[in-house]
Design a protein around this motif. Structure first.
Motif, PDB file in Angstrom:
ATOM      1  N   ALA A   1      11.659  -2.605   3.226  1.00  0.00           N
ATOM      2  CA  ALA A   1      11.113  -1.252   2.998  1.00  0.00           C
ATOM      3  C   ALA A   1       9.861  -1.049   3.851  1.00  0.00           C
ATOM      4  O   ALA A   1       9.635   0.032   4.405  1.00  0.00           O
ATOM      5  N   GLY A   2       9.062  -2.110   3.965  1.00  0.00           N
ATOM      6  CA  GLY A   2       7.868  -2.044   4.811  1.00  0.00           C
ATOM      7  C   GLY A   2       8.236  -1.784   6.259  1.00  0.00           C
ATOM      8  O   GLY A   2       7.545  -1.041   6.962  1.00  0.00           O
TER       9      GLY A   2
ATOM     10  N   ALA B   1       0.486  10.629   3.904  1.00  0.00           N
ATOM     11  CA  ALA B   1       0.913   9.487   4.709  1.00  0.00           C
ATOM     12  C   ALA B   1       2.430   9.346   4.758  1.00  0.00           C
ATOM     13  O   ALA B   1       2.969   8.812   5.723  1.00  0.00           O
TER      14      ALA B   1
ATOM     15  N   ILE C   1       9.080   7.302  -3.447  1.00  0.00           N
ATOM     16  CA  ILE C   1       8.771   6.183  -2.565  1.00  0.00           C
ATOM     17  C   ILE C   1       9.136   4.857  -3.232  1.00  0.00           C
ATOM     18  O   ILE C   1       9.030   4.714  -4.450  1.00  0.00           O
ATOM     19  N   VAL C   2       9.568   3.925  -2.403  1.00  0.00           N
ATOM     20  CA  VAL C   2      10.012   2.620  -2.872  1.00  0.00           C
ATOM     21  C   VAL C   2       9.027   1.581  -2.353  1.00  0.00           C
ATOM     22  O   VAL C   2       8.514   1.696  -1.237  1.00  0.00           O
ATOM     23  N   GLN C   3       8.775   0.582  -3.168  1.00  0.00           N
ATOM     24  CA  GLN C   3       7.749  -0.389  -2.807  1.00  0.00           C
ATOM     25  C   GLN C   3       8.109  -1.192  -1.558  1.00  0.00           C
ATOM     26  O   GLN C   3       9.222  -1.677  -1.414  1.00  0.00           O
ATOM     27  N   GLY C   4       7.148  -1.307  -0.693  1.00  0.00           N
ATOM     28  CA  GLY C   4       7.320  -2.114   0.506  1.00  0.00           C
ATOM     29  C   GLY C   4       6.158  -3.067   0.666  1.00  0.00           C
ATOM     30  O   GLY C   4       5.116  -2.909   0.049  1.00  0.00           O
ATOM     31  N   VAL C   5       6.385  -4.079   1.491  1.00  0.00           N
ATOM     32  CA  VAL C   5       5.373  -5.111   1.720  1.00  0.00           C
ATOM     33  C   VAL C   5       5.199  -5.288   3.217  1.00  0.00           C
ATOM     34  O   VAL C   5       6.163  -5.184   3.974  1.00  0.00           O
TER      35      VAL C   5
ATOM     36  N   ALA D   1      11.376  -5.708  -0.248  1.00  0.00           N
ATOM     37  CA  ALA D   1      10.149  -4.942  -0.028  1.00  0.00           C
ATOM     38  C   ALA D   1       9.667  -5.071   1.422  1.00  0.00           C
ATOM     39  O   ALA D   1       9.135  -4.122   2.001  1.00  0.00           O
TER      40      ALA D   1
ATOM     41  N   ASN E   1       0.870  -1.166   0.000  1.00  0.00           N
ATOM     42  CA  ASN E   1       0.000   0.000   0.000  1.00  0.00           C
ATOM     43  C   ASN E   1       0.909   1.218   0.000  1.00  0.00           C
ATOM     44  O   ASN E   1       1.758   1.351   0.872  1.00  0.00           O
ATOM     45  N   LYS E   2       0.739   2.073  -0.989  1.00  0.00           N
ATOM     46  CA  LYS E   2       1.669   3.198  -1.117  1.00  0.00           C
ATOM     47  C   LYS E   2       1.708   4.061   0.128  1.00  0.00           C
ATOM     48  O   LYS E   2       2.704   4.684   0.441  1.00  0.00           O
ATOM     49  N   GLN E   3       0.589   4.128   0.809  1.00  0.00           N
ATOM     50  CA  GLN E   3       0.560   5.014   1.969  1.00  0.00           C
ATOM     51  C   GLN E   3       1.156   4.365   3.207  1.00  0.00           C
ATOM     52  O   GLN E   3       1.707   5.057   4.060  1.00  0.00           O
ATOM     53  N   THR E   4       1.050   3.060   3.322  1.00  0.00           N
ATOM     54  CA  THR E   4       1.487   2.449   4.584  1.00  0.00           C
ATOM     55  C   THR E   4       2.738   1.600   4.478  1.00  0.00           C
ATOM     56  O   THR E   4       3.413   1.397   5.467  1.00  0.00           O
ATOM     57  N   THR E   5       3.034   1.063   3.299  1.00  0.00           N
ATOM     58  CA  THR E   5       4.200   0.165   3.247  1.00  0.00           C
ATOM     59  C   THR E   5       5.334   0.675   2.362  1.00  0.00           C
ATOM     60  O   THR E   5       6.383   0.089   2.322  1.00  0.00           O
ATOM     61  N   TYR E   6       5.101   1.743   1.636  1.00  0.00           N
ATOM     62  CA  TYR E   6       6.167   2.290   0.795  1.00  0.00           C
ATOM     63  C   TYR E   6       7.022   3.239   1.632  1.00  0.00           C
ATOM     64  O   TYR E   6       6.542   3.841   2.593  1.00  0.00           O
ATOM     65  N   TYR E   7       8.280   3.386   1.225  1.00  0.00           N
ATOM     66  CA  TYR E   7       9.168   4.251   2.001  1.00  0.00           C
ATOM     67  C   TYR E   7      10.048   5.074   1.077  1.00  0.00           C
ATOM     68  O   TYR E   7      10.624   4.539   0.129  1.00  0.00           O
ATOM     69  N   PRO E   8      10.174   6.375   1.353  1.00  0.00           N
ATOM     70  CA  PRO E   8      11.048   7.219   0.531  1.00  0.00           C
ATOM     71  C   PRO E   8      12.488   7.162   1.034  1.00  0.00           C
ATOM     72  O   PRO E   8      12.937   8.047   1.746  1.00  0.00           O
ATOM     73  N   TYR E   9      13.212   6.123   0.663  1.00  0.00           N
ATOM     74  CA  TYR E   9      14.569   5.925   1.200  1.00  0.00           C
ATOM     75  C   TYR E   9      15.456   7.156   1.073  1.00  0.00           C
ATOM     76  O   TYR E   9      16.206   7.500   1.964  1.00  0.00           O
TER      77      TYR E   9
ATOM     78  N   ALA F   1       8.961   1.698   6.475  1.00  0.00           N
ATOM     79  CA  ALA F   1       7.756   2.505   6.261  1.00  0.00           C
ATOM     80  C   ALA F   1       6.946   2.681   7.536  1.00  0.00           C
ATOM     81  O   ALA F   1       6.152   3.608   7.654  1.00  0.00           O
TER      82      ALA F   1
END
Lengths: 1066, 579
Positions: free
Chosen positions: B37-38, B280, A687-691, B34, A674-682, B41
């Protein structure tokens, strides 16, 4: 086999239309046309059975003739032989052993509403319906109380196709509606029967071609007056001065000044400016309502509305309602058809809300050979139904803003742009007119094709196989534009366009084999079947920001400057943006036995076995039920009791199931993005994809089981002049699926439904119908319904706590609603107000008591107790108010509800009235949090109660507490009983006066019926509730609608409606 | 029909989930990355749809700790009007109750971070075809992050349950001191991570060493801390390889345009306008903390305290009044209405000596607020009588770059300004404190003065506007106030040194969410906070009944709802809260 004709007349010698004509011992049948004529194929030695609602059925032997001639139905006005459609079968009413309520559709259809759900309110016992005045909003429908913690909507079976959505079924197309209430009647729908089942059968044509038109036009009026008792601008100033005085502070206000009394300014923007102030020179005005970016350089000029803006009536106004229905019907014993079109247009009394619906229906049946029948029922609908922005009964809606927006603010500024709270000290509400008007170009359209095709073959004389394939295909889209705001103190400054689309289908394939044996005193019906169900849908949507131009013809997802977002997903329910979901499937096997001995001992048994894709290790559930009936009036010892026409005692016991409250993915542990909750702007930009884990799985979920006992009787007395049906039921519901709250240490994934709770319901349903001939030509028909339910949660297996709380609103973590073991669902919970702290001495004494009891020299009795604030009850005798001092404050479920339908006919006049009431429920009036406390967002509108009936040293027995600048534990920052009110009411839902034109010239013109009527709906309401409307449903977006309701934070009130209608049959 | 269904029952009733990964799909390199990254995040505590990551309002989980570190520690007021967000009032006045939903939101957000770290650590050993470096780095970055989340929990709640990648029963008791586990996580990261990291936002070995040193300081393990600080001072570098140091411009620490510089030890990375149409990833936790009735729109929270402003008073020699700063108050506009509003009056700002950091920390009337114009005073303050006359400045974006670094897509602004978990000035002051504790007063003096010398650079003296009517037109050569600041000449005693170092932390790290936790670990929270309530409470209306109770208020209460869910027997409430 040959064709037999005949004609059916009533006791008044007038033709009876729609009477059932069937061949005894067979499943074939037809209906009489408008002239009472029928034609049916039957063997020359057959016996025909003629039956009609309210009349005694008759049997006529064919005796080798071509025609059975004219048959007169006798006065006996009982409905014992009425054919009732039940689960996968049909029975005569006298043979029913389950609890089945038959809706008087003629009375129900008199409600000027679009939705069958709304029509059922008060019409049948055992059914509770809570609606709103918002067009198109599906009301809450509950059959015999609560059956689950989640989706409580009944299962509708429309022409054999199960669905929970009937808001696009045109009620004019409905021939009959039956409510199956107990296990005996509904367990055959096993898996989905727990919420109760409502069987809807749409109309078929009979006789020669007939065209009928029904239509009405009318107007709807919102409530008048100062609906929330809002103060005038001067009074608003006086209240602030009072609150500051009470808080020991010198009042200053950017608008009212800082004098000894508040002075209404000429302008509120610039703040508090006087006429002639250079800042009010119109030539200095600059504002671009369609700005894109910043409001730099804006200079808005707003005059004070010195008399006060009535915000309620700025957004609610009279609105038209109209309906046109045209139906063409016809048929013979080889084919029958119905074709209808309906247009319904209800403008909401709230601006820019409406329901426009177009439906078209084509039903047909064909008898291909003597042993093979096929047919279809199809309804297609197109609906446009924008509802109140941000919902209703919840903070943030236009209605919610209308009691918060300061009355000194006018609707528009000096140049006709919106005015608002942008000036200082005017609160932070938003202009409700602007909220609603800005939605004018937001459009949505929903299409749905719903229906089935079926085939029926008589394999042997008594053995019939049937297959039905039905379901729905639907799609819809919505687009909306969010305008930048400039007029409020807290503006949204971006502009964006959002578009969503969805489509989906579900199907149910049912195959049954029915066997009917009549031998001597024995009548045996056996039925076996299988059913399969699949549901899937897809959503697609996106939002783009930054438009050069806001013209609705220009804006689209492609024309914005900002990043375009998009999403899609499968089977999450319509308009869901959650990433994941799974299709739902069901497979079922069922059987049914109905046995009658000597027409007086009745036995019914059903069993169903269901498998659901929502469960993994406990996939299958079995749902048996047995029911018995004894027509005691058929016994010899009763036959002499003249006033008893028929009396049947019934009883049933069985199990029903439920799985609505588990999602398709309930079994699975799922990870997702989810771009808002699991992505991170390293790197601090892109923003980079997170899971992360999105959902925990519960592979051990299983069916909810609802064990249901019912005893009742059906009585017909005085040759049908009085009919009484009464039932007592008791339901034990186990393994309720509920989404527990996991301890925080698990992490934030969605918690699946677990079978963790139990509850029970019991109650009484009574329906009484009477027919009285008061005088010659003057006839009274009256039906009363009475419904009680008592619900108790018996178990919540959440580790540690036997309750769960919901809905904190502005109470910051303290919830209003507690669902607790030993109590009914959705009860209000908080501190009980016993009065006010009248003196410092009283507080000191209480503190001393607390210090003595706790041994703590710093202990205080009640957090921030002060003179004039609420004193709470020490309910646990702790000598101190703690979290444990909270008590149950009220119950939004009524003790009972009742309906009374009165119908009077005199010659060609008819008059009907329908009264509906509920008794013993409470409402949490959260509007008062905003209006009765100055300290809840100062500057927002307040009520006369706050100014004139709040605690002061000279008004110590006031209604509201002392008015202060802040919000305190001892006033409004925790849930307390101040907000709980009696919600009982009695409402005249409907009153109608009609006249049927009976001129010979009409007949000559081919018009067999012409009736005109005038009608008033919601004419009056008797209630002690102080809000606008005591009929408080739930916010339509509330996912906890079952366990959290009865809270009013700006109701969309049911308007009073005045209609003129006409009915014509050619 | 029956036969047909029987044949395909199995597949017909097995419907797989669409749009999500089942656990067996996790062990691949790309998914593992990922997952990491989570885990990052979760640092910002923010979830979808303007909510905290595990429910609750965004600000309740703000990683800046503006409520729990700054407002609770007295360097700021809640702000806005008294009745807005009332649960912050008891936190500000040390009257908090376990049922306060804010603590629950924070608790859940931190444990969600831990759950994500554990997911990485669980998946690493299952993932084939990873290089040894990837395997070590991914696992140890996760351990670093887990150390951070637990460090937060430890300083908030003291006794908390420990959940790691081996835990299967999540209902764990809070009966153990978790400092040793936190040390272990940071130590593992410090021992195995590289000097540099792939991106500026990821932890390197030096970030881990700094965090481990900070852990030692919290534990008062001064010797272990000192050894680490020496290492860090000698060879420490940022994730991008810049040798640790202080940026000349103090303001560079609070500007999105200059983030990830040589002072960055570990930041929570923020970005604006990231395509989500939400804030967010843009400081959602601080969305309320902008001037009211202003171009920032909302909501007037997080107003620096008068006590804090007075702390920036310097004497003629440029040193602060360590004990009696409130006897040398800085003139403010309390009770003076902005010009242009009804009853408005002119106001001239304070003219006496001030530490220049005041004007990068506190927005005050008559002084340039970045390029937004001179702060107008009460007009941009929601309720001066409630929360005082000031605005927070460290989280304000600039008008000139607002299009890039602010995000206006929701009802209150977001920004791309990073949140500092540790910046090098913090490290230097912790080092100074360690040295003072170990009796090395000259070392302590040197490191405190490093921080003061940076503040004293002329570039950090805020200037007036060249043209006040055109604030975006640039600044004049004239100082906006009378800035006088100098390094300490010497530390006469250990007590004096500690007092000076603590005061320096207040000045340097004001409104960065540190104050409350510093006061607690110094053991002076009771006296400091009660003095604050006595002083500040007379001026503003938002501190009713403020009283810090020793033995209780050092730690926040374990959220009542968590105790309810787990049971009193397992999850024990902190001392002196309602049990």
């Amino acid at each position: 086999q040959k064709s037999i004709t005949g004609r059916v007349l009533g006791p008044d010698r007038k033709p009876v239309q729609g009477a059932s004509v069937s061949v005894k011992g067979a499943t074939t049948g037809t209906q009489t046309d408008a002239d009472g004529n029928f034609r049916i194929n039957a063997a020359s030695d057959a016996t025909l059975v003629i039956s009609f609602v309210g009349f005694a059925s008759q049997e006529i032997a064919v005796n080798n003739s071509q025609s059975v001639g004219t048959i007169s139905l006798s006065q006996l006005a009982t409905s014992l032989n009425e054919i009732v459609v039940t689960g996968y079968s049909s029975q005569k009413k006298k043979d029913l052993t389950g609890s089945v309520a038959i809706v008087n559709m003629e009375a129900a259809k008199k409600q000027p509403v679009a939705d069958l759900n709304n029509m059922l309110q008060g019409q049948v016992s055992g059914l509770t319906v809570v609606g709103t005045g918002q067009p198109g909003q599906t009301p809450q429908v509950r059959i015999r109380g609560f059956n689950t913690f989640g989706n409580n909507a009944p299962l509708f079976v429309v022409d054999g196709v199960p669905t929970q959505n009937i808001n696009d079924i045109n009620p004019n197309d409905i021939a009959s509606t039956q409510v199956l209430k107990d296990a005996g009647a509904s367990s055959i729908y096993g898996s989905r029967a727990s919420n109760g089942v409502i069987i809807v059968t749409t109309r078929k044509g009979t006789g020669k071609v007939k065209v009928s038109y029904d239509g009405y036009v009318g107007t709807q009026k919102p409530k008048g007056g100062n609906v929330w008792d809002i103060l005038s601008p001067q009074e608003m100033g006086n209240l602030k001065w009072l609150a500051y005085k009470n808080s020991g502070k010198a009042p200053t206000d950017a608008q009212f000044g800082s004098g000894t009394t508040p002075v209404i300014p000429d302008y509120i923007l610039p703040n508090g400016a006087k006429a002639g102030d250079p800042g009010t020179d119109p030539s200095t005005y600059y504002l671009d309502p369609n700005y894109n970016g910043s409001m730099d350089g804006f200079h808005q000029i707003v005059q004070a509305n010195k008399t006060g803006t009535d915000w309620y009536h700025q957004i609610f106004r009279n609105a038209p309602i109209t309906q046109h229905n045209l139906a063409v019907t016809g048929g013979n014993d080889q084919a029958a058809y119905l074709f209808s079109v309906n247009y319904f247009n209800q403008q909401g009394t709230l601006i820019n809300t409406y329901l426009r619906r177009f439906t078209i229906r084509a039903n047909s049946t064909y008898k291909i050979t003597n042993f093979l029948r096929v047919g279809e029922n199809m309804g297609y609908s197109v609906i446009s139904n924008p509802q109140a922005a941000s919902g209703i009964l919840v903070e943030g809606s236009a209605i919610g803003m209308a009691f918060r927006e300061n009355p000194m603010i006018p609707v528009y500024d000096i140049k006709g742009n919106y005015a608002g709270s942008a000036g200082k000290d005017l609160g932070n509400a938003k202009n409700p007119v602007a909220i609603q008007q800005r939605t004018a170009n937001n459009k949505g359209l929903a299409n749905r094709l719903f229906g089935n095709i079926f085939g029926e073959v008589d394999i042997l004389k008594n053995l019939t196989a049937r297959t039905s394939f039905g379901g729905e295909v639907y799609s819809g889209s919505n687009h909306s534009f969010a305008f930048p705001e400039y007029e409020n103190s807290e503006n949204l400054t971006t502009n964006s366009y959002t578009e969503t689309a969805y489509s989906g289908y579900n199907w149910t394939w049912t195959n049954t084999l029915a066997y009917h044996l009549t031998a001597g005193d024995h009548d045996l019906k056996l039925l076996g079947g299988t059913e399969a169900y699949l549901a899937t849908n897809r959503n697609l949507g996106g939002t783009t920001l930054g438009y050069l131009n806001f013209d609705p013809n220009y804006t689209s997802l492609s024309t914005g400057l900002g990043t375009q977002t998009n999403y899609s997903n499968q089977n999450n329910g319509i308009n869901s943006t959650t990433a994941f979901g799974a299709d739902n499937t069901l497979v079922s096997y069922f059987g049914r036995l109905d046995y009658t001995f000597k027409d007086k001992y009745l036995l019914g048994a059903t069993v169903r076995r269901d498998g659901s894709s929502k469960f993994t290790t406990n996939r299958w559930g079995t749902f048996p039920a047995v029911s018995i009936g004894w027509r005691i009036s058929q016994e010899n010892f009763m036959k002499n009791v003249g006033w008893i026409t028929d009396l049947k005692i019934r009883g049933s016991y069985g199990t029903m199931g439920n799985q609505f409250n588990a999602l398709g993915t309930n079994s699975y542990t799922l990870y997702g993005t989810n771009k808002q909750t699991t992505y991170y702007p390293y790197g601090g930009s892109a923003i980079v994809q997170g899971v992360s884990l999105q959902q925990f799985g519960n592979p051990n979920g299983k069916w909810e089981k609802d064990k249901n006992l019912n005893v009742g009787f059906d009585g017909t007395f005085f040759k049908g002049a009085l009919e009484v049906t009464a039932d007592y039921y008791h339901k034990d519901i186990k393994d309720l699926l509920y989404q527990l709250t996991f301890p925080g240490t698990y992490g934030a994934g969605t918690v699946p439904a677990f079978n963790v709770a139990s509850m029970k319901n019991s109650g009484v349903d009574v329906a009484v119908t009477g027919h009285i001939n008061i005088a010659k030509d003057l006839k009274l028909d009256a039906t009363g319904t009475f419904t009680t339910f008592s619900n108790t949660i018996t178990q919540i297996d959440a580790s540690g706590t036997p309750y769960f709380d919901q809905d904190s609103r502005r109470f910051n973590g303290s919830n209003i609603v507690r669902n607790a073991v030993g109590h009914s669902i959705s009860q209000f919970y908080g501190y009980k107000v016993t009065g006010f702290w009248q003196s410092q001495a009283e507080i000191d004494a209480a503190n001393a008591e607390a210090q003595k009891a706790t041994g703590n020299p710093n202990a205080v009795y009640q957090t921030d107790a002060a003179v004039g604030r609420f004193r709470y009850a020490d309910s646990k005798n702790q000598h101190q108010i703690t979290n444990d001092s909270k008590v149950f404050l009220g119950n939004p479920s009524p003790d009972f509800s009742y309906g009374l339908n009165l119908g009077l006919t005199y010659k060609d006049f008819d008059f009907s009235m329908f009264l509906y009431g509920v008794q013993g429920n409470d409402i949490w009036n959260n509007v008062k949090w905003w209006t009765d406390f100055y300290g809840s967002f100062p500057g927002g509108a307040n009520s006369k109660t706050a100014l004139y009936n709040s605690w002061t040293p000279t008004n110590t027995h006031a209604k509201a507490p002392i008015q202060e600048a802040g919000s305190y534990f001892s006033t409004q920052s925790v849930p307390n009983s101040y907000f709980v009110e009696n919600g009982s009411y009695l409402r005249c839902k409907n009153m109608q006066l009609g006249y049927s034109f009976n001129f010979a010239s009409l007949k000559k013109a081919g018009i067999s019926r012409l009736r005109a009527y005038v009608q008033a709906a919601n004419l009056f309401t008797i209630t002690k509730y102080s809000g606008i409307d005591p009929e408080i449903s739930t916010n339509s977006g509330n996912v906890n609608a079952t366990t959290d309701f009865g809270i009013d934070e700006g109701a969309y009130a049911n308007p009073r409606q005045y209609l003129f209608g006409i009915q014509v049959v050619f | 029909g029956a036969v047909l269904f029987n044949a395909c029952n199995k597949s017909f009733l097995d419907q797989s989930a669409k749009g999500a990964l089942s656990p067996d799909l996790l062990p691949t390199k790309t998914v593992l990355q990922a997952l990491l990254a989570g885990a990052y995040a979760a640092l910002d505590g923010q979830g979808a749809g303007n909510n905290a990551i595990a429910g609750g309002a965004p600000w309740e989980a703000s990683p800046s700790n503006w409520i729990y570190g700054s407002v609770a520690g007295g360097d700021s007021h809640k702000g806005s009007s008294l009745g807005d967000q009332p649960p912050i009032v008891p936190i500000a006045t040390a009257q908090e109750d376990p049922s306060n939903g804010f603590f629950n939101t924070k608790w859940k957000a931190l444990y969600e971070g831990i759950a994500r770290c554990n997911a990485v650590l669980k998946t690493v050993p299952q993932t084939p075809n990873l290089t040894a470096t990837d395997r070590v780095n991914i696992a140890n970055e996760a351990r670093f992050l887990r150390g951070h989340y637990y460090f937060e929990l430890k300083k908030f709640f003291n006794m908390v349950p420990w959940i790691d990648e081996t835990t299967t029963d999540f209902n764990q008791p809070n009966d153990k001191d978790i400092w040793p586990m936190i040390e272990k996580d940071f130590k593992a990261a410090a021992d195995s991570l590289g000097d540099k990291a792939p991106t500026a936002g990821q932890a390197n070995k030096w970030a881990a060493k700094c965090y481990l040193a900070k852990t030692y300081v919290y534990e008062k393990k001064w010797t272990e801390a000192e050894a680490l600080f020496e290492e860090i001072g000698a060879g420490g570098m940022t994730s991008t390889g810049l040798a640790y140091g202080l940026t000349d411009r103090f303001e560079d620490q609070f500007d999105a345009a200059t983030k990830n510089n040589k002072e960055t030890v570990f930041d929570i990375q923020m970005t604006a306008n990231d395509g989500t149409n939400s804030i967010a990833n843009a400081n959602g936790g601080d969305m309320l903390n902008f001037p009211y009735n202003s171009p920032f729109r909302c909501c007037g929270f997080y107003q620096p305290s008068i006590d804090l402003s007075n702390s920036y008073r310097t004497d003629a020699s440029g040193l602060p009044y360590l004990d009696d700063y409130n006897s040398h108050p800085v003139k403010n506009d309390m009770g003076v209405i902005s010009e242009g509003d009804q009853g408005g009056a002119p106001f001239t700002p304070d003219a006496d000596p001030l530490d220049p950091r005041i004007d990068w920390t506190i927005g005050r009337r008559g002084i340039p607020l970045h390029d937004w114009g001179n702060h107008p005073g009460s007009h941009w303050i929601r309720d001066q009588a409630s929360a005082g006359p000031f605005a927070n400045k460290k989280n304000l974006y600039w008008q000139a770059t607002a299009g890039t670094y602010s995000d206006q897509s929701t009802w209150a602004p977001g920004s791309a300004i990073n949140i500092h978990i540790i910046r090098y000035a913090d490290v230097l002051l912790l080092w100074a404190e360690t040295q003072a504790q170990l009796g090395n007063l000259s070392g302590a003096l040197e490191h405190v003065n490093d921080v003061r010398k940076r503040a004293a650079l002329p570039v950090n003296f805020l200037k007036t506007y060249a043209d006040p009517a055109n604030p975006m037109g640039g600044f004049s050569g004239t100082n906006a106030a009378n800035y006088v600041i100098a390094p300490y000449a010497s530390f006469p005693s250990q007590d004096y040194a500690l007092k000076a170092i603590r005061f320096e932390r207040k000045l340097e790290l004001a409104c960065e969410g540190q104050r409350f936790f510093d006061l607690v670990r110094w053991g002076i929270a009771e006296t400091t906070m009660n003095a604050y309530y006595a002083y500040e409470g007379q001026i503003t209306g938002d501190l009713p009944g403020g009283h810090f109770t020793a033995g209780k208020n050092e730690y926040f209460p374990i959220p009542q709802i968590q105790i309810d869910l787990v049971g009193k027997a397992k999850l024990k409430q902190n001392p002196n809260y309602p049990q």
